[in-house]
Scaffold this motif. Structure first.
Motif, PDB file in Angstrom:
ATOM      1  N   ILE A  89       0.833  -1.212   0.000  1.00  0.00           N
ATOM      2  CA  ILE A  89       0.000   0.000   0.000  1.00  0.00           C
ATOM      3  C   ILE A  89       0.865   1.257   0.000  1.00  0.00           C
ATOM      4  O   ILE A  89       0.539   2.241  -0.677  1.00  0.00           O
ATOM      5  CB  ILE A  89      -0.982  -0.018   1.197  1.00  0.00           C
ATOM      6  N   ILE A  90       1.961   1.244   0.717  1.00  0.00           N
ATOM      7  CA  ILE A  90       2.854   2.407   0.705  1.00  0.00           C
ATOM      8  C   ILE A  90       3.414   2.627  -0.699  1.00  0.00           C
ATOM      9  O   ILE A  90       3.440   3.769  -1.209  1.00  0.00           O
ATOM     10  CB  ILE A  90       3.995   2.250   1.729  1.00  0.00           C
ATOM     11  N   GLN A  91       3.846   1.562  -1.358  1.00  0.00           N
ATOM     12  CA  GLN A  91       4.361   1.708  -2.721  1.00  0.00           C
ATOM     13  C   GLN A  91       3.245   2.075  -3.708  1.00  0.00           C
ATOM     14  O   GLN A  91       3.465   2.844  -4.652  1.00  0.00           O
ATOM     15  CB  GLN A  91       5.059   0.412  -3.158  1.00  0.00           C
ATOM     16  N   LEU A  92       2.068   1.543  -3.467  1.00  0.00           N
ATOM     17  CA  LEU A  92       0.894   1.902  -4.286  1.00  0.00           C
ATOM     18  C   LEU A  92       0.625   3.401  -4.182  1.00  0.00           C
ATOM     19  O   LEU A  92       0.375   4.072  -5.191  1.00  0.00           O
ATOM     20  CB  LEU A  92      -0.296   1.082  -3.800  1.00  0.00           C
ATOM     21  N   CYS A  93       0.683   3.921  -2.965  1.00  0.00           N
ATOM     22  CA  CYS A  93       0.460   5.364  -2.768  1.00  0.00           C
ATOM     23  C   CYS A  93       1.523   6.185  -3.490  1.00  0.00           C
ATOM     24  O   CYS A  93       1.219   7.205  -4.123  1.00  0.00           O
ATOM     25  CB  CYS A  93       0.468   5.698  -1.279  1.00  0.00           C
ATOM     26  N   ARG A  94       2.765   5.737  -3.405  1.00  0.00           N
ATOM     27  CA  ARG A  94       3.839   6.448  -4.090  1.00  0.00           C
ATOM     28  C   ARG A  94       3.594   6.507  -5.597  1.00  0.00           C
ATOM     29  O   ARG A  94       3.760   7.565  -6.228  1.00  0.00           O
ATOM     30  CB  ARG A  94       5.181   5.757  -3.808  1.00  0.00           C
ATOM     31  N   MET A  95       3.157   5.380  -6.169  1.00  0.00           N
ATOM     32  CA  MET A  95       2.912   5.346  -7.607  1.00  0.00           C
ATOM     33  C   MET A  95       1.718   6.210  -7.995  1.00  0.00           C
ATOM     34  O   MET A  95       1.732   6.876  -9.035  1.00  0.00           O
ATOM     35  CB  MET A  95       2.698   3.899  -8.062  1.00  0.00           C
ATOM     36  N   LEU A  96       0.688   6.211  -7.159  1.00  0.00           N
ATOM     37  CA  LEU A  96      -0.461   7.076  -7.457  1.00  0.00           C
ATOM     38  C   LEU A  96      -0.043   8.544  -7.455  1.00  0.00           C
ATOM     39  O   LEU A  96      -0.467   9.327  -8.308  1.00  0.00           O
ATOM     40  CB  LEU A  96      -1.585   6.844  -6.441  1.00  0.00           C
ATOM     41  N   ILE A  97       0.787   8.930  -6.494  1.00  0.00           N
ATOM     42  CA  ILE A  97       1.250  10.316  -6.401  1.00  0.00           C
ATOM     43  C   ILE A  97       2.116  10.677  -7.608  1.00  0.00           C
ATOM     44  O   ILE A  97       1.922  11.726  -8.237  1.00  0.00           O
ATOM     45  CB  ILE A  97       2.052  10.523  -5.093  1.00  0.00           C
ATOM     46  N   GLU A  98       3.055   9.797  -7.944  1.00  0.00           N
ATOM     47  CA  GLU A  98       4.040  10.113  -8.987  1.00  0.00           C
ATOM     48  C   GLU A  98       3.499   9.943 -10.402  1.00  0.00           C
ATOM     49  O   GLU A  98       3.889  10.683 -11.310  1.00  0.00           O
ATOM     50  CB  GLU A  98       5.272   9.222  -8.802  1.00  0.00           C
ATOM     51  N   GLN A 103      -4.681  10.195  -8.115  1.00  0.00           N
ATOM     52  CA  GLN A 103      -6.019   9.695  -8.420  1.00  0.00           C
ATOM     53  C   GLN A 103      -5.964   8.198  -8.757  1.00  0.00           C
ATOM     54  O   GLN A 103      -4.976   7.718  -9.312  1.00  0.00           O
ATOM     55  CB  GLN A 103      -6.616  10.455  -9.609  1.00  0.00           C
ATOM     56  N   VAL A 104      -7.029   7.486  -8.430  1.00  0.00           N
ATOM     57  CA  VAL A 104      -7.127   6.078  -8.802  1.00  0.00           C
ATOM     58  C   VAL A 104      -7.448   6.001 -10.298  1.00  0.00           C
ATOM     59  O   VAL A 104      -8.459   6.547 -10.745  1.00  0.00           O
ATOM     60  CB  VAL A 104      -8.215   5.356  -7.989  1.00  0.00           C
TER      61      VAL A 104
END
Length: 212
Positions: A89-98, A103-104
């Motif tokens: 989830i932490i890496q998922l959040c990073r990818m969503l931000i970058e 946004q999903v």
């Protein structure tokens, strides 16, 4: 099973529950995505208890990413596989931000590129958050599809493809919710409640195997 019988099955399920949805609690697509990732090999009830603590504190990619892996674990440690889920989830959040402006993304390809997101998770998000007519085949849907003969298949992907092909179009958007709920509360694995089943007369499960 013929088309007429399938149509009647889904008509009855719709009449009983006109607006089905996931039992995961969420208020936006990002919360849904996180909840579905957490729900792998866990119950919706358990996930809801964890996210009831997490989301008031952090419910955006930036806020959860700021918690870090160890910080996130404190909120989800009651859920199975919480160590790997926290890292995903932490890496998922990073990818969503970058990559996605926090946004999903409403794209299967983009969703499945995120850590912890497989085909089933992507299907849930595409259907529930964005209204796509997808089939998120879990153990309940796999069992119901094979037991009733609505869409029998040897594996999850085969059942998914058959459901998409065989379920009448008017029911496609909500069909996977109806099937999950039917499997969870009526067509259960060990002791299906055939005597209380809304579609028992349409089901092609052999009578000899039904509980008395």
């Amino acid at each position: 099973m013929n088309r007429e019988k399938r149509t009647e099955i889904f008509t009855r399920l719709r009449d009983q529950n006109p607006h089905p949805t996931t039992e995961l609690e969420y208020s936006n697509p990002f919360e849904l995505l996180v909840a579905v990732v957490l729900s792998a090999q866990a119950t919706d009830v358990g996930v809801n208890k964890a996210t009831a603590r997490l989301f008031p504190v952090a419910n955006t990619p930036e806020a959860i990413y700021a918690l870090g892996v160890d910080g996130l674990k404190q909120y989800i440690k009651t859920i199975g596989l919480f160590n790997s889920k926290a890292e995903n989830i932490i890496q998922l959040c990073r990818m969503l931000i970058e990559l996605h402006d926090s946004q999903v993304p409403p794209s299967r390809e983009d969703l499945e590129a995120l850590p912890g997101v497989g085909r089933k998770t992507a299907n849930v998000v595409l259907n529930t958050a964005f209204g796509h007519p997808t089939m998120a085949v879990d153990t309940h849907i796999f069992r119901v599809s094979n037991r009733t003969r609505i869409a029998p298949g040897k594996n999850v992907l085969e059942v998914e493809k058959r459901l998409l092909k065989l379920v009448p179009e008017e029911f496609l958007r909500d069909a996977h919710h109806w099937l999950i709920l039917h499997g969870r509360y009526t067509c259960m694995a060990r002791k299906p409640r055939c005597g209380e089943c809304l579609i028992a007369d349409l089901c092609e499960y052999p009578p000899s195997k039904r509980p008395t």
